[in-house]
Design a protein around this motif. Structure first.
Motif, PDB file in Angstrom:
ATOM      1  N   ASP A   1      72.933  24.574  29.194  1.00 59.32           N
ATOM      2  CA  ASP A   1      71.755  24.726  28.338  1.00 59.32           C
ATOM      3  C   ASP A   1      70.595  25.416  29.057  1.00 59.32           C
ATOM      4  OD1 ASP A   1      72.741  23.411  25.974  1.00 59.32           O
ATOM      5  OD2 ASP A   1      72.648  21.549  27.107  1.00 59.32           O
ATOM      6  N   ILE A   2      70.730  25.631  30.365  1.00 60.53           N
ATOM      7  CA  ILE A   2      69.664  26.282  31.129  1.00 60.53           C
ATOM      8  C   ILE A   2      70.073  27.720  31.426  1.00 60.53           C
ATOM      9  CG2 ILE A   2      68.355  26.269  33.279  1.00 60.53           C
ATOM     10  CD1 ILE A   2      68.559  23.262  33.284  1.00 60.53           C
ATOM     11  N   ASN A   3      69.275  28.624  30.949  1.00 60.97           N
ATOM     12  CA  ASN A   3      69.573  30.044  31.080  1.00 60.97           C
ATOM     13  C   ASN A   3      69.134  30.601  32.432  1.00 60.97           C
ATOM     14  OD1 ASN A   3      70.739  32.323  29.842  1.00 60.97           O
ATOM     15  ND2 ASN A   3      68.718  33.149  29.378  1.00 60.97           N
ATOM     16  N   SER A   4      67.934  30.202  32.868  1.00 60.75           N
ATOM     17  CA  SER A   4      67.422  30.682  34.149  1.00 60.75           C
ATOM     18  C   SER A   4      66.376  29.712  34.674  1.00 60.75           C
ATOM     19  CB  SER A   4      66.807  32.081  34.008  1.00 60.75           C
ATOM     20  OG  SER A   4      65.653  32.044  33.188  1.00 60.75           O
ATOM     21  N   ILE A   5      66.124  29.792  35.984  1.00 57.69           N
ATOM     22  CA  ILE A   5      65.116  28.951  36.633  1.00 57.69           C
ATOM     23  C   ILE A   5      64.219  29.858  37.459  1.00 57.69           C
ATOM     24  CG2 ILE A   5      64.692  26.983  38.144  1.00 57.69           C
ATOM     25  CD1 ILE A   5      67.560  26.084  37.598  1.00 57.69           C
TER      26      ILE A   5
ATOM     27  N   HIS B   1      52.455  19.412  48.193  1.00 56.56           N
ATOM     28  CA  HIS B   1      53.106  18.192  47.689  1.00 56.56           C
ATOM     29  C   HIS B   1      53.702  18.355  46.290  1.00 56.56           C
ATOM     30  CE1 HIS B   1      51.953  16.049  51.172  1.00 56.56           C
ATOM     31  NE2 HIS B   1      50.680  15.876  50.869  1.00 56.56           N
ATOM     32  N   ALA B   2      53.334  19.389  45.579  1.00 57.40           N
ATOM     33  CA  ALA B   2      53.836  19.583  44.217  1.00 57.40           C
ATOM     34  C   ALA B   2      54.235  21.039  44.028  1.00 57.40           C
ATOM     35  CB  ALA B   2      52.772  19.192  43.193  1.00 57.40           C
ATOM     36  N   MET B   3      55.300  21.239  43.293  1.00 61.64           N
ATOM     37  CA  MET B   3      55.716  22.604  42.968  1.00 61.64           C
ATOM     38  C   MET B   3      56.291  22.625  41.551  1.00 61.64           C
ATOM     39  SD  MET B   3      59.296  23.063  42.990  1.00 61.64           S
ATOM     40  CE  MET B   3      60.733  22.178  43.606  1.00 61.64           C
ATOM     41  N   LEU B   4      56.351  23.819  40.989  1.00 60.98           N
ATOM     42  CA  LEU B   4      56.746  23.989  39.598  1.00 60.98           C
ATOM     43  C   LEU B   4      57.999  24.843  39.488  1.00 60.98           C
ATOM     44  CD1 LEU B   4      53.278  24.679  37.924  1.00 60.98           C
ATOM     45  CD2 LEU B   4      54.680  22.635  37.624  1.00 60.98           C
ATOM     46  N   LEU B   5      58.868  24.444  38.560  1.00 57.57           N
ATOM     47  CA  LEU B   5      60.033  25.241  38.186  1.00 57.57           C
ATOM     48  C   LEU B   5      59.947  25.526  36.691  1.00 57.57           C
ATOM     49  CD1 LEU B   5      62.890  23.310  40.045  1.00 57.57           C
ATOM     50  CD2 LEU B   5      61.692  25.375  40.823  1.00 57.57           C
ATOM     51  N   LYS B   6      60.099  26.784  36.332  1.00 57.33           N
ATOM     52  CA  LYS B   6      60.121  27.150  34.916  1.00 57.33           C
ATOM     53  C   LYS B   6      61.571  27.208  34.461  1.00 57.33           C
ATOM     54  CE  LYS B   6      59.617  30.898  31.678  1.00 57.33           C
ATOM     55  NZ  LYS B   6      59.553  32.359  31.544  1.00 57.33           N
ATOM     56  N   LEU B   7      61.909  26.396  33.459  1.00 56.72           N
ATOM     57  CA  LEU B   7      63.273  26.348  32.943  1.00 56.72           C
ATOM     58  C   LEU B   7      63.352  27.142  31.643  1.00 56.72           C
ATOM     59  CD1 LEU B   7      64.060  22.547  33.498  1.00 56.72           C
ATOM     60  CD2 LEU B   7      64.259  24.440  35.117  1.00 56.72           C
ATOM     61  N   GLN B   8      64.185  28.157  31.627  1.00 57.90           N
ATOM     62  CA  GLN B   8      64.421  28.941  30.413  1.00 57.90           C
ATOM     63  C   GLN B   8      65.680  28.401  29.753  1.00 57.90           C
ATOM     64  OE1 GLN B   8      62.299  31.532  29.539  1.00 57.90           O
ATOM     65  NE2 GLN B   8      63.313  31.545  27.557  1.00 57.90           N
ATOM     66  N   LEU B   9      65.561  27.918  28.514  1.00 58.86           N
ATOM     67  CA  LEU B   9      66.694  27.261  27.860  1.00 58.86           C
ATOM     68  C   LEU B   9      67.580  28.262  27.139  1.00 58.86           C
ATOM     69  CD1 LEU B   9      64.970  24.073  26.387  1.00 58.86           C
ATOM     70  CD2 LEU B   9      66.082  24.376  28.603  1.00 58.86           C
ATOM     71  N   ASN B  10      68.851  27.918  27.087  1.00 58.10           N
ATOM     72  CA  ASN B  10      69.848  28.706  26.356  1.00 58.10           C
ATOM     73  C   ASN B  10      70.082  28.025  25.005  1.00 58.10           C
ATOM     74  OD1 ASN B  10      72.174  29.999  25.384  1.00 58.10           O
ATOM     75  ND2 ASN B  10      72.984  30.310  27.446  1.00 58.10           N
ATOM     76  N   ARG B  11      69.933  28.770  23.924  1.00 56.89           N
ATOM     77  CA  ARG B  11      70.002  28.183  22.584  1.00 56.89           C
ATOM     78  C   ARG B  11      71.398  28.259  21.965  1.00 56.89           C
ATOM     79  NH1 ARG B  11      65.139  27.248  20.024  1.00 56.89           N
ATOM     80  NH2 ARG B  11      63.294  27.807  21.221  1.00 56.89           N
ATOM     81  N   HIS B  12      72.416  28.535  22.750  1.00 59.34           N
ATOM     82  CA  HIS B  12      73.733  28.753  22.148  1.00 59.34           C
ATOM     83  C   HIS B  12      74.280  27.507  21.447  1.00 59.34           C
ATOM     84  CE1 HIS B  12      74.988  26.790  25.873  1.00 59.34           C
ATOM     85  NE2 HIS B  12      76.166  26.584  25.318  1.00 59.34           N
ATOM     86  N   ARG B  13      73.829  26.320  21.849  1.00 63.74           N
ATOM     87  CA  ARG B  13      74.312  25.084  21.206  1.00 63.74           C
ATOM     88  C   ARG B  13      73.421  24.619  20.062  1.00 63.74           C
ATOM     89  NH1 ARG B  13      75.024  20.117  23.122  1.00 63.74           N
ATOM     90  NH2 ARG B  13      73.281  20.242  24.576  1.00 63.74           N
ATOM     91  N   ALA B  14      72.328  25.323  19.817  1.00 60.83           N
ATOM     92  CA  ALA B  14      71.353  24.861  18.814  1.00 60.83           C
ATOM     93  C   ALA B  14      71.966  24.747  17.421  1.00 60.83           C
ATOM     94  CB  ALA B  14      70.154  25.804  18.787  1.00 60.83           C
TER      95      ALA B  14
ATOM     96  N   ASP C   1      68.304  16.541  22.707  1.00 56.37           N
ATOM     97  CA  ASP C   1      69.561  16.399  23.433  1.00 56.37           C
ATOM     98  C   ASP C   1      69.497  17.126  24.782  1.00 56.37           C
ATOM     99  OD1 ASP C   1      72.591  15.673  23.240  1.00 56.37           O
ATOM    100  OD2 ASP C   1      72.574  17.791  23.806  1.00 56.37           O
ATOM    101  N   VAL C   2      68.955  18.343  24.772  1.00 59.04           N
ATOM    102  CA  VAL C   2      68.884  19.138  25.995  1.00 59.04           C
ATOM    103  C   VAL C   2      67.960  18.481  27.020  1.00 59.04           C
ATOM    104  CG1 VAL C   2      68.130  21.341  26.978  1.00 59.04           C
ATOM    105  CG2 VAL C   2      69.445  21.307  24.847  1.00 59.04           C
ATOM    106  N   LEU C   3      66.752  18.114  26.583  1.00 56.71           N
ATOM    107  CA  LEU C   3      65.770  17.578  27.521  1.00 56.71           C
ATOM    108  C   LEU C   3      66.157  16.185  28.021  1.00 56.71           C
ATOM    109  CD1 LEU C   3      62.325  18.821  26.188  1.00 56.71           C
ATOM    110  CD2 LEU C   3      63.891  19.843  27.805  1.00 56.71           C
TER     111      LEU C   3
END
Length: 709
Positions: free
Chosen positions: A83-87, A121-134, A146-148
């Motif tokens: 479900d995750i396309n890219s990070i 102490h903190a860092m961020l990741l951007k999650l690009q979701l894949n909608r193929h199961r939507a 369901d994905v989250l």
């Protein structure tokens, strides 16, 4: 009759598949709103990084070798999720994929502070979701949940043993929590409603068939209302979850007038049929006019600029009409087969004694009302609009906690954007870039601005002049340069992003005006070269929505109040009745909002709706009282008290019913519903107090004394 009801129910159920059950915070905006259109246009033009952020907080330092190794290991595990396309984010700097080939060696990448906190102490990741199961799910909301849920579970399982905290933020996280809040509310509202019906049955309406008929009618009204929402494709939202509560509560209140009238006649020795005929006869006109006024009151919500509030008003207005028709048809049909003898049950006969005691002190009552009303006017004049969509959730809500972490380690989530473009739709050049620098310097001087991000950050980091930048831009695409967040794909417009401190609706609008004044002055120097869009931001959209909604609801309330006074004057043939009705329904709202202000309350999306809808509810009891009070031929104090003895106990029951029903909203985890519920309960109780304590005094002084003269 039942064949017609069955046909309408079948038609409604057939439309359920058309119900729009998607939950999106953006549903509160009208699709045609120019500000919302501009917001969507910006989202299409520029790459956005605010859909789903995963914030990882550690007591160590993410720049340490061990922490980097753990991050790379985690990325390997989470990339297995289909479900995750890219990070993207800090991982790009750890893995060396961040576009740094043109960045000067002694310069830090302009994006690094946006994904790694100053203390590490903190860092961020951007999650690009894949909608193929939507498409496997009935709604996008179910797919997102369901994905989250899975991503959240996997993240916690990996990081918690290592002492790392995980937080989700962004629009996907917001809508995820929004759906959870709705599920929480519905899980509480249904059993609470059943509990109230059971309580009313056990204490007051001790007739199985009457209770059965009331429940059947409420169910029919609910199904027909949802059918209307389906066929009209109305926009539903979290606030719509309170609609069934209102429908069932008002249905119970409507039926109580018929039941208590019937019970009173049975106790007087009338036959079953005589009692039914009598209760229908004396209640038909009050029920009709109270139905009209309630429908009118809720229909005024359709003047709101927010589609869910419009749907809210239309659905309740339609349900009130259904309840009226069903009360005089199916309810009476079932009532004919009920027992002719009734157990007494609890009543409110003692209310009349309170009214009599109070009526003996008219001067004290009038003086007290005048003084408190004057004080209330002063208090209400101090009410401010202080709406903030982030305050709609409880302080412990995961999205609120993550937003606080975003503000603690980074620049927060209160973003505002301006699109700067060439007036003749050419590639941005020296004039536009120079203006962006000047605009940025002005914005950074504003105390509300935490950070400003624009194309100039990259130009400075690369160490090129504006002419050199033009050449670089001509030879590379925006994606190749890694500038999709600052430049549109056609290179004709640039995005200036502001990170603002938390601000109220009115503060946001004041800030918007201050920037607009600066732009109006400085764009005069480039009238034919540069175009700057109005500010684009979801928080600002909510600010304008709140202001427009409050203004519309206030106007609607004034219209409804005047219409009520005119209606009562016509029905009773006296302007004094119209004036009494106006006071009895205006003062409760005035007093309640005065108390609200004194206790630190403010005008918000939920409180403004109270103005639009509550007048249509509290006027019902006033109409039942006014229309049953003696007319000009029968004027006497004895007749007045005989009438009040019949009506005051009934409206006391309806007040208790409505107050209990609306109090269910206090169980909500959504602030607008809690505020709407609390203020509605208070207004209903105050309106009952005015009907019991103020009406007899006014009637004696204005109507009876005039008749005696």
């Amino acid at each position: 009759m039942f064949m017609l009801i069955a046909a309408l129910l079948l038609l409604s159920v057939m439309g359920f598949a058309r119900l729009n059950l998607e939950l999106d915070f953006n549903d509160y905006f009208a699709p045609s709103d120019p500000r919302f259109v501009a917001f969507n246009s910006m989202m299409d033009k520029f790459e956005r990084h605010d859909q789903l952020w995963l914030l990882l907080e550690t007591p160590k330092d993410w720049r340490d070798k061990e922490s980097k190794a753990q991050l790379i290991d985690f990325l390997g595990k989470i990339k297995a999720n289909q479900d995750i396309n890219s990070i993207q984010g800090y991982n790009q700097f750890v893995q060396g994929t961040a576009k740094q080939d043109k960045i000067l060696a002694y310069k830090s990448h302009p994006r690094l502070p946006s994904v790694l906190s100053a203390n590490g102490h903190a860092m961020l990741l951007k999650l690009q979701l894949n909608r193929h199961r939507a498409q496997e799910f009935n709604t996008q909301s179910l797919w997102l949940d369901d994905v989250l849920q899975k991503v959240d579970r996997d993240s916690r399982e990996y990081w918690l043993p290592l002492g790392v905290n995980t937080y989700f933020n962004g629009t996907h996280a917001l809508n995820w929590q929004y759906a959870k809040v709705l599920g929480h509310d519905l899980s509480w509202f249904a059993p609470a409603l059943l509990g109230i019906i059971f309580l009313m049955a056990a204490l007051f309406i001790r007739q199985a068939l009457w209770i059965f008929a009331i429940c059947i009618n409420s169910g029919i009204a609910l199904v027909l209302s949802m059918g209307l929402a389906a066929w009209l494709k109305l926009t539903l939202a979290a606030i719509t979850a309170f609609v069934p509560v209102i429908i069932v509560t008002l249905g119970l209140a409507y039926a109580s007038h018929l039941y208590f009238g019937w019970r009173a006649e049975i106790n007087r020795g009338q036959t079953h049929q005589q009692a039914l005929r009598y209760t229908v006869k004396v209640n038909q006109a009050p029920l009709f006019y109270s139905t009209i006024t309630t429908i009118f009151g809720f229909s005024l919500l359709m003047f709101s600029p927010s589609p869910p509030i419009q749907s809210f008003g239309l659905l309740v207005a339609f349900a009130v009409l259904c309840n009226y028709v069903l009360s005089l048809t199916s309810l009476i049909f079932f009532a004919k087969h009920s027992k002719a003898s009734v157990s007494k049950g609890l009543d409110f006969s003692g209310v009349v004694a309170i009214a009599r005691y109070n009526a003996k002190r008219p001067r004290a009552v009038m003086m007290g009302i005048v003084l408190f009303s004057a004080f209330a006017l002063v208090s209400v004049s101090k009410l401010t609009l202080n709406d903030d969509p982030l305050s709609y959730f409880e302080s412990t809500n995961p999205f609120i906690v993550s937003s606080q972490k975003m503000a603690q380690y980074f620049s927060g989530i209160n973003l505002q954007h301006y699109v700067v473009a060439s007036a003749d739709n050419k590639q941005i050049a020296k004039a536009e870039i120079s203006f962006v620098y000047r605009f940025s310097r002005f914005l950074k001087r504003q105390p509300q601005v935490v950070k400003v991000q624009h194309i100039g950050d990259w130009i400075k980091s690369v160490g090129v002049g504006q002419n050199q930048f033009k050449q670089i831009l001509a030879k590379n695409t925006v994606v190749e340069l890694g500038l999709a967040s600052e430049l549109s794909a056609d290179k004709q417009s640039s995005l200036v992003t502001l990170y603002l401190q938390p601000m109220t609706a009115m503060e946001l609008i004041a800030f918007e005006q201050r920037v607009a004044d600066w732009l109006a002055e400085h764009l005069l120097e480039h009238p034919a070269e540069i175009r700057v869009s109005p500010p684009i931001a979801s928080n600002l959209l909510f600010a304008h929505l709140s202001v427009d909604n409050a203004n519309n609801m206030l106007l609607s309330f004034a219209i409804a109040l005047v219409a009520l006074a005119i209606l009562l004057s016509i029905l009773k043939g006296s302007l004094l009745f119209g004036l009494m009705g106006l006071l009895l329904n205006f003062l409760p709202l005035l007093w309640v909002f005065a108390l609200w202000q004194i206790n630190g309350g403010f005008i918000s999306l939920g409180t403004a709706v109270v103005l639009g809808m509550m007048l249509g509810i509290i006027v019902d009891d006033t109409l039942h009282l006014m229309l049953k009070l003696p007319d000009q031929v029968q004027l006497s104090e004895t007749c007045m008290w005989d009438c009040l003895h019949k009506v005051l106990p009934v409206i006391s029951f309806t007040t208790l019913t409505i107050a209990l029903g609306f109090s269910i909203g206090l169980l909500s985890a959504f602030s607008p519903i809690v505020q709407l519920s609390l203020l509605s309960c208070l207004v209903v109780i105050f309106a009952w107090g005015f009907d019991v304590l103020m009406l007899p005094v006014l009637y004696r002084r204005w109507i009876l004394r005039k008749a005696e003269r």
